[in-house]
Design an enzyme around this catalytic site. Structure first.
Site, PDB file in Angstrom:
ATOM      1  N   ILE A  64      -8.851  10.611   2.993  1.00 27.30           N
ATOM      2  CA  ILE A  64      -9.926  10.152   1.888  1.00 27.30           C
ATOM      3  C   ILE A  64     -11.023   9.398   2.388  1.00 27.30           C
ATOM      4  O   ILE A  64     -12.291   9.510   2.275  1.00 27.30           O
ATOM      5  CB  ILE A  64      -9.325   9.220   0.817  1.00 27.30           C
ATOM      6  CG1 ILE A  64      -8.354  10.125   0.047  1.00 27.30           C
ATOM      7  CG2 ILE A  64     -10.225   8.764  -0.208  1.00 27.30           C
ATOM      8  CD1 ILE A  64      -7.433   9.079  -0.858  1.00 27.30           C
ATOM      9  N   HIS A 119      -6.214   7.962   4.935  1.00 29.06           N
ATOM     10  CA  HIS A 119      -6.978   8.409   6.128  1.00 29.06           C
ATOM     11  C   HIS A 119      -7.877   9.442   5.935  1.00 29.06           C
ATOM     12  O   HIS A 119      -9.123   9.421   6.075  1.00 29.06           O
ATOM     13  CB  HIS A 119      -6.146   8.718   7.428  1.00 29.06           C
ATOM     14  CG  HIS A 119      -6.966   8.866   8.536  1.00 29.06           C
ATOM     15  ND1 HIS A 119      -7.666   7.544   9.093  1.00 29.06           N
ATOM     16  CD2 HIS A 119      -7.222   9.687   9.520  1.00 29.06           C
ATOM     17  CE1 HIS A 119      -8.284   8.297  10.249  1.00 29.06           C
ATOM     18  NE2 HIS A 119      -8.147   9.524  10.248  1.00 29.06           N
ATOM     19  N   ALA A 128      -2.740   9.295  13.009  1.00 28.80           N
ATOM     20  CA  ALA A 128      -3.890  10.039  12.264  1.00 28.80           C
ATOM     21  C   ALA A 128      -5.140   9.717  12.750  1.00 28.80           C
ATOM     22  O   ALA A 128      -6.107  10.576  12.631  1.00 28.80           O
ATOM     23  CB  ALA A 128      -3.743   9.357  10.691  1.00 28.80           C
ATOM     24  N   GLY A 129      -5.594   8.717  13.018  1.00 26.19           N
ATOM     25  CA  GLY A 129      -6.941   8.427  13.754  1.00 26.19           C
ATOM     26  C   GLY A 129      -7.252   8.996  14.917  1.00 26.19           C
ATOM     27  O   GLY A 129      -8.469   9.413  15.135  1.00 26.19           O
ATOM     28  N   GLY A 134     -11.564  -3.801  18.182  1.00 28.13           N
ATOM     29  CA  GLY A 134     -10.109  -3.562  17.397  1.00 28.13           C
ATOM     30  C   GLY A 134      -8.816  -4.090  18.392  1.00 28.13           C
ATOM     31  O   GLY A 134      -7.812  -4.455  17.992  1.00 28.13           O
ATOM     32  N   THR A 136     -10.245   0.526   8.200  1.00 31.39           N
ATOM     33  CA  THR A 136     -10.495   0.708   9.517  1.00 31.39           C
ATOM     34  C   THR A 136     -11.194   1.603  10.327  1.00 31.39           C
ATOM     35  O   THR A 136     -12.053   1.526  11.261  1.00 31.39           O
ATOM     36  CB  THR A 136      -8.896   0.815  10.361  1.00 31.39           C
ATOM     37  OG1 THR A 136      -7.901  -0.183   9.313  1.00 31.39           O
ATOM     38  CG2 THR A 136      -8.877   0.460  11.694  1.00 31.39           C
ATOM     39  N   HIS A 182       0.693  -1.226   0.086  1.00 35.90           N
ATOM     40  CA  HIS A 182       0.017  -0.024  -0.015  1.00 35.90           C
ATOM     41  C   HIS A 182       0.881   1.258  -0.126  1.00 35.90           C
ATOM     42  O   HIS A 182       0.567   2.303   0.320  1.00 35.90           O
ATOM     43  CB  HIS A 182      -0.965   0.089   1.277  1.00 35.90           C
ATOM     44  CG  HIS A 182      -1.845  -1.071   1.142  1.00 35.90           C
ATOM     45  ND1 HIS A 182      -1.353  -2.318   1.919  1.00 35.90           N
ATOM     46  CD2 HIS A 182      -3.020  -1.456   0.711  1.00 35.90           C
ATOM     47  CE1 HIS A 182      -2.556  -3.009   1.659  1.00 35.90           C
ATOM     48  NE2 HIS A 182      -3.412  -2.620   1.027  1.00 35.90           N
TER      49      HIS A 182
HETATM   50  N1  ADP Z   1      -6.786  -2.032  16.174  1.00 36.71           N
HETATM   51  C1  ADP Z   1      -7.170  -0.738  16.142  1.00 36.71           C
HETATM   52  N2  ADP Z   1      -8.059  -0.381  17.131  1.00 36.71           N
HETATM   53  C2  ADP Z   1      -8.221   0.859  17.167  1.00 36.71           C
HETATM   54  N3  ADP Z   1      -7.970   1.939  16.183  1.00 36.71           N
HETATM   55  C3  ADP Z   1      -7.112   1.455  15.235  1.00 36.71           C
HETATM   56  C4  ADP Z   1      -6.782   0.181  15.075  1.00 36.71           C
HETATM   57  N4  ADP Z   1      -6.117   0.116  14.039  1.00 36.71           N
HETATM   58  C5  ADP Z   1      -6.145   1.319  13.259  1.00 36.71           C
HETATM   59  N5  ADP Z   1      -6.630   2.250  13.875  1.00 36.71           N
HETATM   60  C6  ADP Z   1      -6.840   3.498  13.757  1.00 36.71           C
HETATM   61  O1  ADP Z   1      -7.121   3.748  12.462  1.00 36.71           O
HETATM   62  C7  ADP Z   1      -6.481   4.560  12.058  1.00 36.71           C
HETATM   63  C8  ADP Z   1      -6.443   4.453  10.476  1.00 36.71           C
HETATM   64  O2  ADP Z   1      -7.802   4.460   9.741  1.00 36.71           O
HETATM   65  P1  ADP Z   1      -7.677   4.160   8.091  1.00 36.71           P
HETATM   66  O3  ADP Z   1      -6.933   5.360   7.554  1.00 36.71           O
HETATM   67  O4  ADP Z   1      -8.933   3.826   7.893  1.00 36.71           O
HETATM   68  O5  ADP Z   1      -6.472   3.005   8.167  1.00 36.71           O
HETATM   69  P2  ADP Z   1      -6.285   1.922   7.135  1.00 36.71           P
HETATM   70  O6  ADP Z   1      -5.884   2.595   5.936  1.00 36.71           O
HETATM   71  O7  ADP Z   1      -5.131   1.074   7.899  1.00 36.71           O
HETATM   72  O8  ADP Z   1      -7.602   0.996   7.073  1.00 36.71           O
HETATM   73  C9  ADP Z   1      -5.355   4.654  12.703  1.00 36.71           C
HETATM   74  O9  ADP Z   1      -4.759   5.795  12.646  1.00 36.71           O
HETATM   75  C10 ADP Z   1      -5.740   4.157  13.996  1.00 36.71           C
HETATM   76  O10 ADP Z   1      -6.126   5.419  14.924  1.00 36.71           O
HETATM   77  O1  LIG Z   2      -5.641  -1.592   2.427  1.00 35.25           O
HETATM   78  C1  LIG Z   2      -6.424  -2.451   2.271  1.00 35.25           C
HETATM   79  C2  LIG Z   2      -7.130  -3.014   3.671  1.00 35.25           C
HETATM   80  O2  LIG Z   2      -6.693  -2.821   4.647  1.00 35.25           O
HETATM   81  P1  LIG Z   2      -7.250  -1.389   5.518  1.00 35.25           P
HETATM   82  O3  LIG Z   2      -6.783  -1.766   6.880  1.00 35.25           O
HETATM   83  O4  LIG Z   2      -8.900  -1.104   5.329  1.00 35.25           O
HETATM   84  O5  LIG Z   2      -6.620  -0.180   4.837  1.00 35.25           O
HETATM   85  C3  LIG Z   2      -6.338  -3.265   1.384  1.00 35.25           C
HETATM   86  O6  LIG Z   2      -5.952  -2.718  -0.052  1.00 35.25           O
HETATM   87  C4  LIG Z   2      -5.883  -4.658   1.405  1.00 35.25           C
HETATM   88  O7  LIG Z   2      -6.934  -5.659   1.390  1.00 35.25           O
END
Ligand code: ADP
Ligand SMILES: O=C(COP(=O)(O)O)[C@@H](O)CO
Length: 581
Positions: free
Chosen positions: A404, A402, A558-559, A487, A445, A217
């Site tokens: 987007i 994050h 970021a979250g 989580g 996430t 990614h």
């Molecule tokens: N297991 C977890 N429990 C709580 N928050 C989490 C967990 N893993 C990631 N996060 C939060 O999610 C944020 C990222 O969100 P997002 O951009 O949607 O992630 P991704 O692209 O990895 O799916 C992180 O900055 C963090 O705050």
């Molecule tokens: O990034 C993917 C999924 O993970 P997230 O934690 O939702 O970012 C994806 O491209 C691979 O399945």
């Protein structure tokens, strides 16, 4: 650089539509992704794979006879939502249960897990399996934390071939677990990818250097070395994998392995062949027989320049499954048998499942719903204002999406909340509708977690009572508990939990001391802001940023940062509408 796109926000949807138009022989579109054009043979376990867009041929290109029965397709680098996965799985179900398979990423784990729960509740047996092949993403002792990269393919294929052979769900899962335990990948990268519409790549590698231990990614590598020759690159890849043999494989000599040399997006096939020339020599010298090797693009990362090597250490059973025929848009081998009678298509027509009834609400709750809808409006505006900055923070050690994802989710939640409010919904229903829209539209996430947060607060507010400081506080505490439960993160892991806990705790303390909602929220938001800033000093233990822990030092999570911005902005709504302070 991704040059050809229209609206960047529509990129994943448009790419999927074009893919379907080009591959109708293999796939048909369903809400949330694609399933086999000929359906799943009746009585066969359906393997439904999925993940974010940007990795073609993973995941939609791997749907067809001998491989997956369906694929749920998320937005760029974001897991599909539980709702998408659910509809694809229902369409793929052949009556013998569904195995949901994906790479081990937080968003995928959350959404596929929720989809499995919903399917099970609806009478469709569904189990999940996460692929964990990337040895650079966690030490062997913590292999369950590893990411899924190009090892997705042999693990998906083993499980799918087992399903095709008529094995029941439990045995298909056992095959997936065995294949995963014997699959290892390791990669290197020379440049990062640029998301559609983005002005710069997610990471850069200095001239003459390479990143070691790539992600798919645009996560930066875990180390950096001088750019090697093709032969040296092959030696590094092979040595890394021979250095970590799975249980049951004492020594390489005399073993047989499925081999994948995977291009990440902009390494030419000829370059891959030059590398493979040396890989093949090295494996032979080590006494390993390469079985039906694959050299090409199988799990990509847009235009990323990188290459990974995957070995699946075969036994007789795994070799049969690896060499079994397959016929998909992007992966074909052998001759597949003529399709048998498919199970009846099961996808419900959109909107036809249940009539959309807004539950009754009292006038007091409908009034509170106005505040809830206004809060969602402010959240969407706040996220929009900060979306670019959130993406930049996430790109330091994550995948840069994050901003987007939050924008897609918050915007959808705002619309859903407003619509529900206009239809006379109470506060609880407004928040439930917003929660579902956020999770479904954003995926990823943060989509799953924000859906959980809004749902929990909605549960506490309900559609009857006038919310008090105590009910709001109880809802936030419940949200915090739920986020920690699903989580699994603790305070100090560098996630949004580091902000949610002090926010919820401060709100509870202030409320118990008699503060009114807006005043308690104000102090809690201040605690949240302080806690978010403090995450800059933490090393991430969860999620996408974890393998790049050192890189994230000095940058907040970021979250955590977006949560603090949101709760501060929502305070303005509480003050404005209640006049309290
Ligand atoms: N297991 C977890 N429990 C709580 N928050 C989490 C967990 N893993 C990631 N996060 C939060 O999610 C944020 C990222 O969100 P997002 O951009 O949607 O992630 P991704 O692209 O990895 O799916 C992180 O900055 C963090 O705050
Ligand atoms: O990034 C993917 C999924 O993970 P997230 O934690 O939702 O970012 C994806 O491209 C691979 O399945």
């Amino acid at each position: 650089m991704t040059r050809l796109f229209n609206d960047p926000a529509a990129f994943a949807d448009e790419a999927l539509a074009g893919f379907v138009a080009a591959h109708r022989r293999w796939v048909r579109p369903v809400t949330g992704g694609v399933v086999r054009a000929g359906g799943t043979p009746a009585g066969q376990v359906a393997v439904v794979i999925g993940g974010g867009s940007g990795h073609y041929p993973a995941f939609s290109g791997l749907v067809g006879a001998g491989l997956a029965h369906g694929a749920a397709v998320g937005n760029v680098f974001a897991s599909p939502s539980a709702q998408q996965i659910r509809t694809v799985a229902k369409a793929a179900d052949g009556g013998a249960g569904v195995l949901l398979m994906f790479g081990n990423y937080a968003g995928d784990v959350l959404h596929f897990g929720q989809a499995a729960d919903r399917l099970t509740a609806e009478g469709v047996r569904a189990e999940t399996f996460a692929v964990t092949d990337d040895i650079s993403s966690a030490p062997a002792a913590e292999h369950t934390k590893r990411r899924g990269i190009a090892g997705d393919l042999p693990v998906f294929k083993a499980a799918s071939a087992a399903a095709e052979a008529g094995l029941p769900l439990d045995e298909v899962i056992a095959v997936a677990a065995h294949a995963n335990a014997r699959t290892r990948s390791f990669g290197i990268a020379f440049s990062g990818c640029t998301l559609p519409g983005a002005g710069q790549p997610l990471f850069t590698v200095p001239e003459g250097r390479m990143a070691v231990g790539l992600g798919i990614h645009g996560e930066p590598g875990i180390g950096e070395e001088a750019l090697p020759s093709a032969d040296r690159a092959a030696e590094l890849l092979v040595a890394s994998l021979l250095n970590e043999l799975p249980d049951g494989v004492d020594a390489p000599r005399g073993r047989r392995a499925a081999v994948i040399l995977n291009g990440l997006g902009s390494v030419k096939y000829e370059e891959l062949f030059v590398v493979y020339h040396r890989v093949a020599q090295l494996l032979e010298e080590a006494g390993v027989t390469a079985v039906e090797p694959e050299v090409g693009e199988l799990v990509t990362s847009f235009d990323m320049a990188g290459v990974s090597l995957t070995l699946t250490w075969l036994d007789e059973r795994l070799e049969t499954l690896w060499t079994a025929p397959a016929d998909t848009p992007a992966y074909r081998k052998g001759a597949v048998a003529a399709p048998t009678e498919p199970a009846a298509a099961a996808e419900p027509a959109e909107g036809a499942e249940t009539e959309d009834v807004i539950p009754d609400a009292t006038p007091a709750s409908r009034q509170a719903a106005e505040t809830a809808a206004a809060a969602l409006r402010v959240i969407a505006a706040t996220v929009e204002e900060h979306a670019d900055a959130l993406g930049r923070i996430d790109a330091v050690a994550g995948d840069g999406d994050h901003g987007i994802g939050m924008l897609r989710g918050a915007t959808a939640a705002d619309t859903a909340a407003r619509t529900a409010h206009e239809r006379g919904a109470g506060a609880g229903t407004v928040l439930h509708r917003a929660a579902d829209a956020w999770a479904d539209r954003a995926g990823g996430t943060s989509g799953a977690l924000w859906g959980t947060i809004l749902h929990a607060v909605g549960d506490a507010l309900g559609d009857t009572e006038r919310p008090t400081a105590a009910t709001v506080s109880a809802g936030v505490t419940r949200a915090c508990d739920e986020v920690r439960r699903i989580g699994g993160a603790q305070v100090g892991d560098k996630t949004m939990v580091d902000v949610l806990v002090p926010f919820a705790d401060t709100l509870a303390v202030e409320t118990a001391a008699g503060a009114r909602t807006a005043a308690a929220w104000d102090r809690a938001a201040t605690a949240a802001t302080t806690a978010a800033a403090a995450t800059a000093d933490l090393l991430p233990q969860m999620g996408r940023a974890r393998p790049h822990a050192e890189k994230s030092l000095g940058t907040p999570d970021a979250g955590a940062h977006s949560l603090a911005l949101i709760v501060r902005a929502v305070h303005g709504v509480l003050t404005d509408t209640t006049g309290e302070n």
